[in-house]
Scaffold this active site. Sequence first.
Site, short mmCIF file in Angstrom:
data_model
loop_
_atom_site.label_atom_id
_atom_site.label_comp_id
_atom_site.label_asym_id
_atom_site.label_seq_id
_atom_site.Cartn_x
_atom_site.Cartn_y
_atom_site.Cartn_z
N GLY A 119 0.83 -1.21 0.00
CA GLY A 119 0.00 0.00 0.00
C GLY A 119 0.86 1.25 0.00
O GLY A 119 2.06 1.19 0.26
N GLY A 123 0.04 -4.87 0.90
CA GLY A 123 -1.17 -4.61 0.12
C GLY A 123 -1.30 -5.45 -1.13
O GLY A 123 -2.42 -5.77 -1.57
N GLU A 152 5.42 -5.89 7.79
CA GLU A 152 4.85 -4.73 8.49
C GLU A 152 5.41 -4.46 9.87
O GLU A 152 5.46 -3.31 10.31
CB GLU A 152 3.32 -4.88 8.59
CG GLU A 152 2.58 -4.74 7.27
CD GLU A 152 2.63 -5.98 6.39
OE1 GLU A 152 2.18 -5.91 5.25
OE2 GLU A 152 3.13 -7.04 6.85
N ASP A 199 -1.49 -6.86 8.00
CA ASP A 199 -2.93 -6.64 7.86
C ASP A 199 -3.46 -7.24 6.55
O ASP A 199 -3.05 -8.33 6.18
CB ASP A 199 -3.25 -5.15 8.00
CG ASP A 199 -2.66 -4.28 6.91
OD1 ASP A 199 -1.67 -4.69 6.27
OD2 ASP A 199 -3.18 -3.16 6.67
#
Length: 381
Positions: A93, A141, A164, A172
């Site tokens: 992301g 992402g 992350e 996530d």
Amino acid sequence: MAQILSRLKPFNRLQVILQHLKMSKHTDSTAEVLLEKKGGAGIITLNRPKVLNALSFSMIQQIYPQIKTWEQDPETFLIIIKGTGGKAFCAGGDIRAIADAGKVGDRLAQDFFREEYILNNATGTCKKPYVALIDGITMGGGVGLSVHGHFRVATEKTLFAMPETSIGLFPDVGGGYFLPRLSGKLGYYLGLTGFRLRGRDVLKAGIATHFVESEKLPALEKDLIALKSPSMENIADLLNSYQVKSKVDQEKEFVLAEHMEKINSLFSANSMEEIVQKLKQDGSPFAIKQLEAINKMSPTSLKMTLRQLREGASMSLQDVFTMEYRLSQACMRGHDFYEGVRAVLIDKDQSPRWKPAALEEVSDEFVDNCFKPLGSNDLKL
């Protein structure tokens, strides 16, 4: 004024439609994402090769409605998602944009995660066969755009990671769902240490469903497009026929095979402190290497992640996204995410100063707070 506004509305709608028409043609090579229909296939092409196809908010906003439209379209039989540039499927992301927004309290820090998880859920519940060609770097992402779909095709160029914890976040995009469902404690290991898997190992780990040589992807895509109203089985058969012909690294053992016994015992502990203690007691070169990796990570992120994976193991995908949205907002309120982005992406000194700096200083009470419902701000799927 109201009259002018009401006259403008249809014009705005027209602009949106025109924008979508523009998106559907391959000619607009500057668009961040290309959405087009070829044969019976809807094709999503992530088109930011200079930034390794990092996922921006506007890309999310374009991909989601298109998936929903194709899902309802009787003439669309499958959806293919891929990246341009030859280096990456999607490296993650747009973390920088989120950090900039979070610092000044901009809504993007809420909206990005909300819309991203809604999109991830759409790929995981898609009624049409969803085929992700994860050729090249696939992290964060990018994993969220692929791993929940029916088919994930890795190549010898695939590089998978959920890194992350090294930037003060947590794995996530549904990591709380797919990681604890991998063999043994492999997912806990990947999520906590950010270990990178390459090529055929992505298949062997259970993250990809198929392995096809990179140079064969254009032919595979052509064959997928040519299928006449295919079933899931037809698509699986076609992917299998390509996999059987892919000989690269066929004989190689899984990179973590010799360590799986250790991973399963060391990462089955109930707390991060216990995992660290077990690694120290083990003392093998492998264990020492994992200690070094864990010591670089945000202690807050590590504690959040371990609990996220333990709880996610028995949750539905939707409940996992609701939990992860709460965690994302806890990270936006905290210190470590901004410090991690500074150290890794901005100053690039790779020396984040985490607060708290030690696992023992991250209280259970603090971690509990991160998991608390957000009332009317909770993610609703």
